[in-house]
Design a protein around this motif. Structure first.
Motif, mmCIF file in Angstrom:
data_model
loop_
_atom_site.group_PDB
_atom_site.id
_atom_site.type_symbol
_atom_site.label_atom_id
_atom_site.label_comp_id
_atom_site.label_asym_id
_atom_site.label_seq_id
_atom_site.Cartn_x
_atom_site.Cartn_y
_atom_site.Cartn_z
ATOM 1 N N PRO A 195 0.842 -1.208 0.000
ATOM 2 C CA PRO A 195 0.000 0.000 0.000
ATOM 3 C C PRO A 195 0.872 1.251 0.000
ATOM 4 O O PRO A 195 2.026 1.218 0.407
ATOM 5 N N GLU A 196 0.291 2.339 -0.468
ATOM 6 C CA GLU A 196 1.034 3.595 -0.570
ATOM 7 C C GLU A 196 0.667 4.527 0.557
ATOM 8 O O GLU A 196 -0.517 4.731 0.824
ATOM 9 N N LEU A 197 1.671 5.127 1.164
ATOM 10 C CA LEU A 197 1.452 6.118 2.219
ATOM 11 C C LEU A 197 1.641 7.491 1.598
ATOM 12 O O LEU A 197 2.728 7.816 1.131
ATOM 13 N N LEU A 198 0.598 8.303 1.559
ATOM 14 C CA LEU A 198 0.649 9.557 0.816
ATOM 15 C C LEU A 198 0.249 10.741 1.676
ATOM 16 O O LEU A 198 -0.611 10.623 2.550
ATOM 17 N N ASP A 199 0.885 11.885 1.375
ATOM 18 C CA ASP A 199 0.432 13.125 2.003
ATOM 19 C C ASP A 199 0.372 14.273 0.992
ATOM 20 O O ASP A 199 0.299 15.429 1.374
ATOM 21 N N SER A 200 0.416 13.939 -0.274
ATOM 22 C CA SER A 200 0.330 14.966 -1.317
ATOM 23 C C SER A 200 -1.078 14.976 -1.882
ATOM 24 O O SER A 200 -1.585 13.936 -2.324
ATOM 25 N N GLY A 201 -1.694 16.163 -1.865
ATOM 26 C CA GLY A 201 -3.068 16.278 -2.338
ATOM 27 C C GLY A 201 -3.251 15.751 -3.746
ATOM 28 O O GLY A 201 -4.200 15.019 -4.036
ATOM 29 N N ALA A 202 -2.338 16.132 -4.637
ATOM 30 C CA ALA A 202 -2.503 15.751 -6.042
ATOM 31 C C ALA A 202 -2.350 14.253 -6.231
ATOM 32 O O ALA A 202 -3.084 13.643 -7.011
ATOM 33 N N ILE A 203 -1.415 13.646 -5.526
ATOM 34 C CA ILE A 203 -1.195 12.213 -5.723
ATOM 35 C C ILE A 203 -2.349 11.426 -5.120
ATOM 36 O O ILE A 203 -2.795 10.419 -5.691
#
Lengths: 546, 337
Positions: free
Chosen positions: A56-64
Motif C-alpha cells: 500500500p502507498e502512504l501519501l500526504d500529497s493532495g494531487a497524488i
C-alpha cells in the motif's frame, strides 16, 4: 431548455439540480480525502494497491491522493471529483505543491457559489466577477513577496513544504549551490541515510560507443584532458573519414579528442581503436545527446557554445571527411562512460555563453508549455556547470518511495520560490487578502460582483482554517486574533503562537500560492457554469471508496 | 629625485605583478613584504628597502614567474605565504624561506589571483583564481585545492575580492574576462553580477573594510573605468572621470574605511581621489618620465609609505609622497642549482 430535456429523462444525460448536487458530492469526497494532509501537523492517507502483491502507498500529497482515486461509484459524483482531480494534477505538474490548499479554496468557492446560483444568481456573471478579482489578489500577493537568500532561508522554505528538517536542510544546501535552474537528481539508494553529491561540469545522456575506449577498465570510464571536441549528429561509416578527422585534430594540436556522433560503424570504430592511433591521440566516441532531432539539435548547440566548436550536422551536409581545425571545440577535461559523457572547463567564448543562457531564460519566462519549460530549464541547468545528486535511503520500501517523491515535489516547489520569492506561510498570505476582498464586497453595487467578493473573502481563509483544525486548534478563535494582527502574522501551530511568519521562517513559495489561487478560482468559477452532465454508455472500471 | 639608470630585463617582460605586506612588524621588528614578478617571488624584511629572491631554497635553475602572492591575515604569528605560479601554488609557513607545493587538480591550472579568508585562522580557507579553471578553494591552509565553479560561466579569473566579514556572510567576488561574479556561500556557487556597461573584463576589485555595514565595493574594468557599488554589488555606478582613459589595474581603498579616499592604477599611472572618485589627482608617487606602474601597495605604517612596482621590474618605496629608493638589482641574486 435543460428543464424540458430533463422531463423527457434522456438516458446518460443529467440535468439540474442533480448536476450540481452530484458534482458537489464528488468534490466534497475528494477534498475530504485531501484535507487531513494540510499543515505541519497532519495525517496521512494509505491507499491500497490494485495488485495484491504490491505494497500500500502512504501519501500526504493532495494531487497524488487525488490521482490515485480514479473513480467514485456514483457517476455524478465521479464527474465532480474527476474535474477537481484534473485541476489538481495540472497544478502538481506545474508547481509541485499547493494542491491541498487549491482543493480547499476550490471547494469553498464552488459550495458558496452554488448556494448563490441556486437562489437565483447568474452563474456566468458570477464566473466573470470571480475571475476579474484575480489580478487584485495577485497584486496583493506580489506586494508581500520577499526573495530568498542563503541556505538557511532555503532550508526553512523546504521545511514548510516537506515538514522534514533533515530533508529540508539538505535541499537548502543543494539549492544554495545549484540555484534555481540547477540540475538535481533524486535517487533511491541502498543505505539508510540521505546524502548529497555534487558533480562538477556538464554532462549529457549519450554513452561511450565502445568500452574499449575506457582508460579505466574497472569503472568503464574514459578520462581526457586538454581535449578537442567534435560535436555532431553524423553517422560515421567510412574509416577514411575517421582518419581525416584524427589527422586534423592532431594538426590542431590536440592530445585527446572527444568525438560526439550519432553512430559509428564497426569498420570506422576499428580505426579509432587501433593502438597506433590511440597512442598518438587518445579518442573517446560518445553518442550525440537527445532522443528526438530537436533534443539533439539543442544539445549540440549548447555543447558548441560551451566549447567553441562548430556543430557538424547531417541536415546541412557536413561530413567528417571535410572537418577543419577550426571546427573543433576545446575543454580542459572530458569524460565518457557507458551512459553519459561530460565536460568541464569548456573553452568557448564566455560572453557568448552568458548571452545564450540569458536567451534561454527569456524564452523560459515567456513559455507556458510545461514540457518546453522543463526542457529549457534542463538546458540552463546543464550550462551552469554542475549538478547535484540526492541519494535517499530507508529500510522500508514504502517510506523510501514516499520520501523520494516528497524530495522531488519539494525541489519543484523550491524552484518556483527561488524565482518569484516567498510569502508568509500557513495560508497567511491569502488570508491577508481577505480585508480588501471584504471591502470590495461592501463597495460593490452589482449583486453578482458583491457575491463574488464575498465568496472569495470566505474562500481565502479555507487553507488556514483546515491547517488549524488538523493541528487540533479552534479556528474561529485564532482567526479572530489574526484579524487584529499585522498582515504578515500567522499562527505557528507547532509553537502555538501568533508570529511574523517570514521572520519565523514559515514561508510559502509565492509562485505556488499565486498558482493555487488562480487555478482554484478559475476552476471553481468554470465548474459553477456546468448545467448538464453526460455519462458514457459503458462506464470505465470502478474503484470503491469506503 | 633619483635618476633612473637603464638596464636590461633578465626575462622579456619582467614587471612587478603584485605586492603583499604584513600589517605589523614581527618579533624582531622586521616588516615583511613580498613582490610577485615575472622573474619570481622576492622578499623584503625592511618594508621594501631591499629585496632578495624568496625561492632560493627551491634551487630552481630557471626563474619561476609568479603572478600572485598573499599573506595569511595574521602573518606576524602565522608566517604563512601563498604564491601563485603557472601550474603550482607554493606555500611557505616560515615567512617565505622554505616552500611546499599544494596539491592541485589535473590538468595543472595557471594561477592568476590569490586571496585568503579574513577568518583564515579558524577556517584555513584560501581562494585561487585561475586562467582557465575558475576558482579553486583550499580549506586546509593550501595543502589541497579543489575547483568549485557552479554558476561560474567565465573560468578566466582576473581578480578576487573577499568580504571582510566572510566568516558571517561567506561573500566573495570574482572578476573575470567577461565581467563580475559573486558567491554568497563561500565560493561553492556563483551568480552573475550585471554591470551597467555589459561585458567588460574586471581587472581589479576592492572591498570596503566596512562592507557588512556600507556594502561598498569597487570594480576596475579594462575599457570602462572604475565602478562603485554601495549595496553589496547589486547596483553600480560608473566614476565618469576614469572612463575611457585606460584599464584600471588596481584599486586601493583607505584601510580605515573612508570611502572617499582611493588610489587606482589607471593606464599605468597612479592617481588619487579624496572625494570618493569625483575628482582625481596624480599621486606624488607618480614621477614624470617614469615607465608604467604595474603594481602598488599602501603600507600600514605611520609614514604612509607606498610601494610601487614598474613594468621594468624595478620597485620604489615612497614615504609621505617622497621616493626613498628604487631597487633594480633583485634579479641578479637568483639561486643557482
Amino acid at each position: 431548455m435543460a428543464k424540458e430535456m430533463s422531463s423527457r429523462q434522456i438516458p446518460g444525460v443529467v440535468f439540474q439540480p442533480r448536476t450540481s448536487a452530484g458534482m458537489l458530492g464528488g468534490i466534497d469526497r475528494l477534498v475530504a480525502a485531501i484535507r487531513p494532509t494540510l499543515g505541519p501537523i497532519h495525517r496521512n492517507v494509505l491507499i491500497e494497491k490494485e495488485s495484491k502483491l504490491g505494497l500500500p502507498e502512504l501519501l500526504d500529497s493532495g494531487a497524488i491522493i487525488a490521482r490515485r482515486i480514479i473513480q467514485l461509484p456514483n457517476r455524478d459524483e465521479d464527474m465532480g471529483a474527476m474535474y477537481l482531480r484534473q485541476m489538481l494534477w495540472a497544478m502538481y505538474e506545474s508547481a509541485g505543491d499547493g494542491t491541498a490548499s487549491a482543493a480547499l479554496i476550490f471547494d469553498r468557492i464552488y459550495r458558496e457559489g452554488l448556494r448563490y446560483v441556486v437562489t437565483g444568481g447568474d452563474a456566468m456573471r458570477l464566473r466573470e466577477q470571480l475571475e476579474s478579482a484575480i489580478p487584485m489578489i495577485l497584486d496583493q500577493l506580489a506586494g508581500m513577496a520577499r526573495m530568498l537568500e542563503g541556505k538557511e532561508q532555503l532550508a526553512r522554505l523546504a521545511e514548510t513544504i516537506c515538514y522534514e528538517p533533515e530533508l529540508a536542510g539538505l535541499l537548502g544546501e543543494i539549492f544554495d549551490i545549484i540555484g534555481e535552474f540547477g540540475r538535481l537528481d533524486v535517487r533511491a539508494s541502498q543505505g539508510r541515510k540521505m546524502e548529497p553529491e555534487y558533480i562538477e561540469g556538464m554532462y549529457w545522456a549519450g554513452g561511450m560507443l565502445s568500452r574499449e575506449m575506457a582508460s579505466d577498465r574497472a569503472s568503464g570510464r574514459a578520462e581526457l584532458e586538454e581535449c578537442a571536441i567534435l560535436a555532431s549528429d553524423l553517422e560515421v561509416t567510412e574509416p577514411t573519414a575517421v582518419i581525416h578527422c584524427l589527422e586534423t585534430a592532431a594538426q590542431a594540436g590536440a592530445k585527446s579528442l572527444l568525438l560526439i556522433v550519432r553512430s559509428v560503424s564497426e569498420r570506422a570504430l576499428s580505426v579509432l581503436l587501433m593502438k597506433p592511433n590511440q597512442n598518438a591521440l587518445r579518442v573517446a566516441a560518445a553518442k550525440a545527446p537527445g532522443d528526438s532531432s530537436d533534443d539533439q539539435r539543442e544539445g549540440l548547440e549548447d555543447l558548441s557554445i560551451l566549447t567553441g566548436a562548430r556543430p557538424l550536422l547531417q541536415a546541412t551536409g557536413d561530413s567528417l571527411s571535410a572537418v577543419k581545425t577550426g571546427d573543433f571545440g576545446w575543454a580542459r577535461r572530458a569524460w565518457a562512460d557507458q551512459y553519459q559523457f561530460g565536460i568541464s572547463g569548456g573553452k568557448g567564448n564566455p560572453r557568448r555563453l552568458r548571452q545564450h543562457i540569458a536567451a534561454l531564460r527569456a524564452a523560459l519566462a515567456h513559455n507556458d508549455d510545461l514540457q518546453a519549460r522543463r526542457r529549457l530549464r534542463e538546458r540552463i541547468g546543464k550550462l551552469l556547470g554542475g549538478s547535484a545528486l540526492l541519494k535517499i535511503g530507508h529500510p522500508s520500501p514504502i517510506t523510501l518511495q514516499a520520501r523520494k517523491e516528497l524530495a522531488e515535489r519539494t525541489a519543484e516547489a523550491m524552484r518556483g520560490a527561488m524565482h518569484a520569492g516567498v510569502l508568509p506561510g500557513g495560508g497567511t498570505a491569502l488570508l491577508a487578502c481577505q480585508s480588501q476582498l471584504e471591502e470590495k464586497a461592501h463597495e460593490a453595487q452589482d449583486p453578482d460582483e458583491r457575491a463574488a467578493y464575498r465568496i472569495l473573502a470566505h474562500a481565502v481563509e479555507a487553507p488556514t482554517r483546515a491547517l488549524l483544525e488538523n493541528a487540533g486548534e479552534e479556528p474561529n478563535r485564532i482567526l479572530r486574533r489574526l484579524a487584529e494582527a499585522d498582515r504578515r502574522c500567522g499562527y505557528d501551530v507547532v509553537r502555538h503562537r501568533v508570529v511574523d511568519m517570514v521572520e519565523a521562517g514559515i514561508v510559502d513559495s509565492a509562485a505556488v500560492v499565486a498558482e493555487e489561487a488562480v487555478r482554484a478560482i478559475r476552476g471553481a468559477a468554470l465548474a459553477l457554469t456546468v448545467d448538464v452532465l453526460v455519462h458514457r454508455s459503458k462506464p470505465p472500471l470502478a474503484f470503491h471508496t469506503t | 629625485m633619483e635618476s633612473r639608470q637603464s638596464f636590461a630585463a633578465s626575462t622579456p617582460i619582467d614587471c612587478v605583478l603584485q605586492f603583499a605586506a604584513a600589517d605589523a612588524p614581527d618579533a624582531e621588528g622586521r616588516y615583511a613584504c613580498f613582490a610577485a614578478r615575472a622573474s619570481g617571488l622576492f622578499r623584503s624584511q625592511d618594508y621594501g628597502q631591499s629585496w632578495i629572491p624568496a625561492y632560493a631554497s627551491l634551487g630552481a635553475s630557471e626563474p619561476l614567474p609568479t603572478s600572485s602572492v598573499v599573506l595569511a591575515p595574521d602573518f606576524k604569528r602565522d608566517r604563512t605565504v601563498f604564491a601563485g605560479l603557472n601550474g603550482a601554488i607554493l606555500v611557505s609557513r616560515d615567512g617565505g624561506v622554505e616552500w611546499q607545493r599544494g596539491h592541485l587538480p589535473s590538468p595543472l591550472p595557471a594561477i592568476s589571483a590569490l586571496a585568503t579568508s579574513p577568518n583564515y585562522e579558524e577556517d584555513e580557507t584560501v581562494f585561487a583564481g585561475t586562467a582557465e579553471d575558475g576558482v579553486l578553494i583550499s580549506q586546509d591552509s593550501g595543502r589541497k585545492w579543489v575547483a568549485w565553479n557552479f554558476g561560474l560561466l567565465d573560468l578566466n579569473i582576473l581578480c578576487l575580492g573577499v568580504s571582510p566579514d566572510f566568516g558571517l556572510d561567506e561573500t566573495i567576488f570574482a572578476g573575470t574576462e567577461s565581467g563580475l561574479f559573486r558567491s554568497t556561500n563561500g565560493g561553492r556557487a556563483w551568480r552573475e553580477v550585471p554591470l551597467p556597461m555589459g561585458f567588460d573584463p574586471v581587472l581589479a576589485l576592492a572591498v570596503s573594510p566596512r562592507f557588512a555595514r556600507d556594502g561598498v565595493l569597487f570594480a576596475g574594468t579594462e575599457n570602462n573605468g572604475l565602478f562603485v557599488s554601495a549595496d553589496g554589488g547589486r547596483a553600480w555606478q560608473g566614476l565618469a572621470a576614469t572612463a575611457s582613459v585606460g584599464p584600471v589595474n588596481q584599486v586601493l581603498i583607505d584601510a580605515g574605511g573612508d570611502r572617499r579616499r582611493l588610489m587606482i592604477l589607471l593606464g599605468g599611472a597612479l592617481i588619487r581621489s579624496r572625494d570618493g572618485g569625483k575628482t582625481w589627482q596624480t599621486c606624488k608617487e607618480q614621477v614624470p618620465g617614469d615607465c608604467s606602474i604595474t603594481a602598488a601597495l599602501a603600507l600600514d605604517d605611520a609614514e604612509r609609505s607606498v610601494l610601487i612596482g614598474y613594468e621594468d621590474g624595478s620597485i620604489a618605496r615612497f614615504r609621505a609622497g617622497r621616493r626613498q629608493n628604487r631597487t633594480r638589482s633583485t634579479r641578479g641574486r637568483r639561486a643557482r642549482a
